[in-house]
Design a protein around this motif. Structure first.
Motif, mmCIF file in Angstrom:
data_model
loop_
_atom_site.group_PDB
_atom_site.id
_atom_site.type_symbol
_atom_site.label_atom_id
_atom_site.label_comp_id
_atom_site.label_asym_id
_atom_site.label_seq_id
_atom_site.Cartn_x
_atom_site.Cartn_y
_atom_site.Cartn_z
ATOM 1 N N THR A 128 42.017 38.975 50.423
ATOM 2 C CA THR A 128 42.911 38.874 49.277
ATOM 3 C C THR A 128 42.149 38.507 48.005
ATOM 4 O O THR A 128 41.025 37.998 48.047
ATOM 5 N N THR A 129 42.799 38.750 46.875
ATOM 6 C CA THR A 129 42.222 38.363 45.596
ATOM 7 C C THR A 129 41.930 36.876 45.564
ATOM 8 O O THR A 129 40.873 36.443 45.082
ATOM 9 N N CYS A 130 42.829 36.058 46.085
ATOM 10 C CA CYS A 130 42.640 34.608 46.081
ATOM 11 C C CYS A 130 41.398 34.207 46.863
ATOM 12 O O CYS A 130 40.669 33.290 46.444
ATOM 13 N N SER A 131 41.134 34.870 47.980
ATOM 14 C CA SER A 131 39.943 34.550 48.781
ATOM 15 C C SER A 131 38.671 34.890 48.018
ATOM 16 O O SER A 131 37.707 34.115 48.006
ATOM 17 N N ILE A 132 38.664 36.059 47.374
ATOM 18 C CA ILE A 132 37.497 36.450 46.588
ATOM 19 C C ILE A 132 37.312 35.483 45.417
ATOM 20 O O ILE A 132 36.200 35.029 45.128
ATOM 21 N N ALA A 133 38.411 35.143 44.762
ATOM 22 C CA ALA A 133 38.352 34.245 43.612
ATOM 23 C C ALA A 133 37.855 32.859 44.008
ATOM 24 O O ALA A 133 37.130 32.209 43.240
ATOM 25 N N GLY A 168 42.849 45.453 27.731
ATOM 26 C CA GLY A 168 42.720 46.695 28.465
ATOM 27 C C GLY A 168 43.505 46.649 29.762
ATOM 28 O O GLY A 168 44.214 45.677 30.044
ATOM 29 N N GLY A 169 43.360 47.693 30.556
ATOM 30 C CA GLY A 169 44.114 47.787 31.799
ATOM 31 C C GLY A 169 43.264 47.606 33.039
ATOM 32 O O GLY A 169 43.562 48.176 34.086
ATOM 33 N N TRP A 170 42.216 46.792 32.945
ATOM 34 C CA TRP A 170 41.256 46.648 34.052
ATOM 35 C C TRP A 170 41.583 45.480 34.979
ATOM 36 O O TRP A 170 40.900 45.284 35.986
ATOM 37 N N LEU A 171 42.636 44.716 34.677
ATOM 38 C CA LEU A 171 43.020 43.572 35.500
ATOM 39 C C LEU A 171 44.370 43.830 36.148
ATOM 40 O O LEU A 171 45.419 43.619 35.533
ATOM 41 N N ASN A 172 44.371 44.321 37.377
ATOM 42 C CA ASN A 172 45.610 44.518 38.131
ATOM 43 C C ASN A 172 45.266 44.664 39.601
ATOM 44 O O ASN A 172 44.091 44.617 39.990
ATOM 45 N N SER A 173 46.281 44.843 40.439
ATOM 46 C CA SER A 173 46.078 44.835 41.887
ATOM 47 C C SER A 173 45.331 46.049 42.419
ATOM 48 O O SER A 173 44.945 46.060 43.596
ATOM 49 N N GLN A 174 45.126 47.063 41.597
ATOM 50 C CA GLN A 174 44.341 48.208 42.058
ATOM 51 C C GLN A 174 42.873 47.837 42.248
ATOM 52 O O GLN A 174 42.174 48.491 43.021
ATOM 53 N N TRP A 175 42.413 46.805 41.537
ATOM 54 C CA TRP A 175 41.010 46.392 41.608
ATOM 55 C C TRP A 175 40.966 44.875 41.802
ATOM 56 O O TRP A 175 40.869 44.105 40.844
ATOM 57 N N LYS A 176 40.975 44.459 43.077
ATOM 58 C CA LYS A 176 41.047 43.031 43.388
ATOM 59 C C LYS A 176 39.842 42.262 42.869
ATOM 60 O O LYS A 176 39.963 41.114 42.417
ATOM 61 N N GLU A 177 38.657 42.889 42.947
ATOM 62 C CA GLU A 177 37.455 42.196 42.483
ATOM 63 C C GLU A 177 37.538 41.897 40.984
ATOM 64 O O GLU A 177 37.029 40.879 40.514
ATOM 65 N N ASN A 178 38.166 42.811 40.240
ATOM 66 C CA ASN A 178 38.357 42.540 38.814
ATOM 67 C C ASN A 178 39.263 41.330 38.604
ATOM 68 O O ASN A 178 38.967 40.436 37.806
ATOM 69 N N LEU A 179 40.377 41.288 39.316
ATOM 70 C CA LEU A 179 41.299 40.154 39.184
ATOM 71 C C LEU A 179 40.617 38.848 39.568
ATOM 72 O O LEU A 179 40.870 37.800 38.968
ATOM 73 N N ARG A 210 50.433 38.454 41.732
ATOM 74 C CA ARG A 210 51.291 37.983 40.645
ATOM 75 C C ARG A 210 51.276 36.456 40.589
ATOM 76 O O ARG A 210 51.154 35.856 39.508
ATOM 77 N N ASP A 211 51.385 35.827 41.740
ATOM 78 C CA ASP A 211 51.377 34.358 41.784
ATOM 79 C C ASP A 211 50.031 33.807 41.317
ATOM 80 O O ASP A 211 49.975 32.835 40.553
ATOM 81 N N TYR A 212 48.946 34.442 41.773
ATOM 82 C CA TYR A 212 47.617 33.969 41.391
ATOM 83 C C TYR A 212 47.388 34.135 39.890
ATOM 84 O O TYR A 212 46.931 33.205 39.208
ATOM 85 N N VAL A 213 47.697 35.302 39.373
ATOM 86 C CA VAL A 213 47.480 35.577 37.951
ATOM 87 C C VAL A 213 48.311 34.631 37.084
ATOM 88 O O VAL A 213 47.815 34.071 36.096
ATOM 89 N N SER A 214 49.571 34.434 37.444
ATOM 90 C CA SER A 214 50.424 33.540 36.670
ATOM 91 C C SER A 214 49.879 32.119 36.666
ATOM 92 O O SER A 214 49.882 31.438 35.634
ATOM 93 N N LYS A 215 49.366 31.680 37.805
ATOM 94 C CA LYS A 215 48.818 30.322 37.921
ATOM 95 C C LYS A 215 47.604 30.142 37.019
ATOM 96 O O LYS A 215 47.501 29.157 36.279
#
Length: 429
Positions: A128-133, A168-179, A210-215
């Protein structure tokens, strides 16, 4: 002198003694002030020349919109605070450094956070994005966890005065490493370093992301989004978060357009990524040209925002007998964007729609998908474009108008973007 002292009253002798002592005290204070001034100048020099703004962006692929946004911010900072170093963190620092070369006297392009988000077991195992982050955050906190990038981590820890997520549009769930790169911003805020974001497009996001980004973003000093869906991710009643416009307006589009005046009157930018059936899209474009009664021998400009990704339409139209001229990605960067008032445009991409409409050009847009490009094109409509959606399978429309008052709107948007970044850079107009 002794005779003079005998003549002068005692009070006068005391007065002159006090004057001498006062002069000595003033001289001593002057020396102290000179020392303090020297110390302050040294501190100021250290702050200005060693403490940098840390920017997150995604130029270097290249994809014209990402290059445009990065270039416009670097130009702004070169004018606004030219002595302050700028570190720009992206996934492809080599090509990005070449594209941005010469725009700022103290620009360093790096990939520290981008590497941390890709080179870890969570990313390799497609977690998950959270694990990578979590790995990114921990590595910045303890460089021994990613020792290959210790030098870059130390720049983050020791030489950063503020962070800025470029739009830009580079931060979304299509690219978890970016998020997951948002973990660096999380670390900055936890350690008292100011951080802002401007012109962000954050959708689509799945529920976990969504939860991670909002936090993370809720900790920001200020953040602006370029579309309504992204703005709705953050508290509506918090004035740190605003709905604004695209970052490309930060310098009022000064120098963005080509100086050439002899350009094709019909321009096309049609991508091959995000497209389910390329052939259907190509035939749809030709049907639009026929519906608009564009003669086969009329020159048509093909705009390539992404090398190889946007040139299949060039070959398709050429092979069916159309007269086409390619405007390559590099030519857009070197010579400017080829839009002049009076043109007709067909675009699937966001920034060609935005830049051509802001130039007063008429056109139609085609959304390759709804969740990503549908939101992007709607954002351009909300900014003032009157282009029409030429959806595949629907009756072909006539072109809609561009911005009604381009010059005034562009100046207004320039001021809006600069205001959205004022929490970090101060307000300039």
């Amino acid at each position: 002198m002794s005779k003079l002292k005998q003549v002068l009253p005692v009070s006068s002798r005391s007065f002159h003694s006090d004057i001498n002592q006062l002069k000595s005290d003033v001289d001593e204070m002057q020396g102290q002030l000179t020392h303090i001034q020297s110390v302050l100048e040294t501190v100021h020099h250290d702050v200005v020349h060693e403490s940098a703004y840390y920017l997150f962006a995604e130029p270097g692929y290249p994809n014209y919109g990402d290059e445009l946004i990065a270039r416009e911010w670097i130009k702004y900072l070169a004018e606004r605070c030219p002595t302050v170093p700028v570190y720009l963190d992206c996934a492809r620092p080599g090509p990005a450094a070449a594209i941005l070369e010469g725009l700022h006297p103290h620009l360093v392009v790096t990939d520290t956070v981008a590497r941390l988000s890709h080179e870890n077991t969570a990313a390799e195992n497609d977690e998950t994005t959270c694990s990578i982050a979590s790995h990114v955050y921990d590595a910045i906190d303890d460089e021994s966890q990613s020792a290959r990038y210790a030098a870059g981590i130390r720049l983050i820890r020791n030489k950063t005065r503020g962070a800025h997520i470029l739009g830009g549009g580079w931060l979304n769930s299509q690219w978890k490493e970016n998020l997951a790169r948002l973990a660096a911003v999380d670390w900055f805020r936890d350690n008292g370093i100011p951080a802002i974001g401007t012109g962000l497009g954050l959708v689509p996001l799945d529920e976990q992301d969504r939860d991670y980004v909002s936090k993370v973003l809720s900790k920001m000093n200020a953040l602006s989004c370029r579309d309504t869906s992204s703005r709705q991710l953050l508290p509506a009643d918090d004035n740190r978060f605003t709905l604004s416009v695209d970052d490309c307006f930060v310098n009022g589009l000064d120098g963005v357009y080509t100086s050439k005046t002899e350009l094709p009157q019909v321009m096309i930018c049609v991508q091959s990524d995000f497209v389910q059936d390329r052939d259907v899209l190509m035939k749809h474009v030709e049907a639009i040209l026929q519906h608009w009664q564009i003669p086969e021998n009329e020159e048509i400009g093909i705009v390539e925002c992404m090398p190889y990704g946007d040139n299949p339409i060039f070959y398709y139209l050429r092979d069916i007998g159309r007269k086409v001229t390619l405007f390559s990605t590099q030519s857009l960067l070197d010579e400017g964007f080829p839009a002049v008032p009076g043109q007709l445009w067909i675009s699937t991409r966001y920034h060609p729609h935005l830049l051509a409409a802001a130039r007063g050009c008429s056109g139609v847009f085609i959304s390759p998908d709804t969740a990503y490009y549908g939101v992007k094109h709607q954002a351009v409509l909300d900014m003032g474009s009157h282009w029409v959606n030429a959806a595949i399978g629907n009756p072909i429309p006539q072109a809609g108008n561009g911005f009604e008052h381009p010059d005034a709107m562009v100046r207004q948007y320039r001021d809006a973007v600069r205001a959205s970044a004022s929490a970090l850079y101060g307000l300039s107009r």
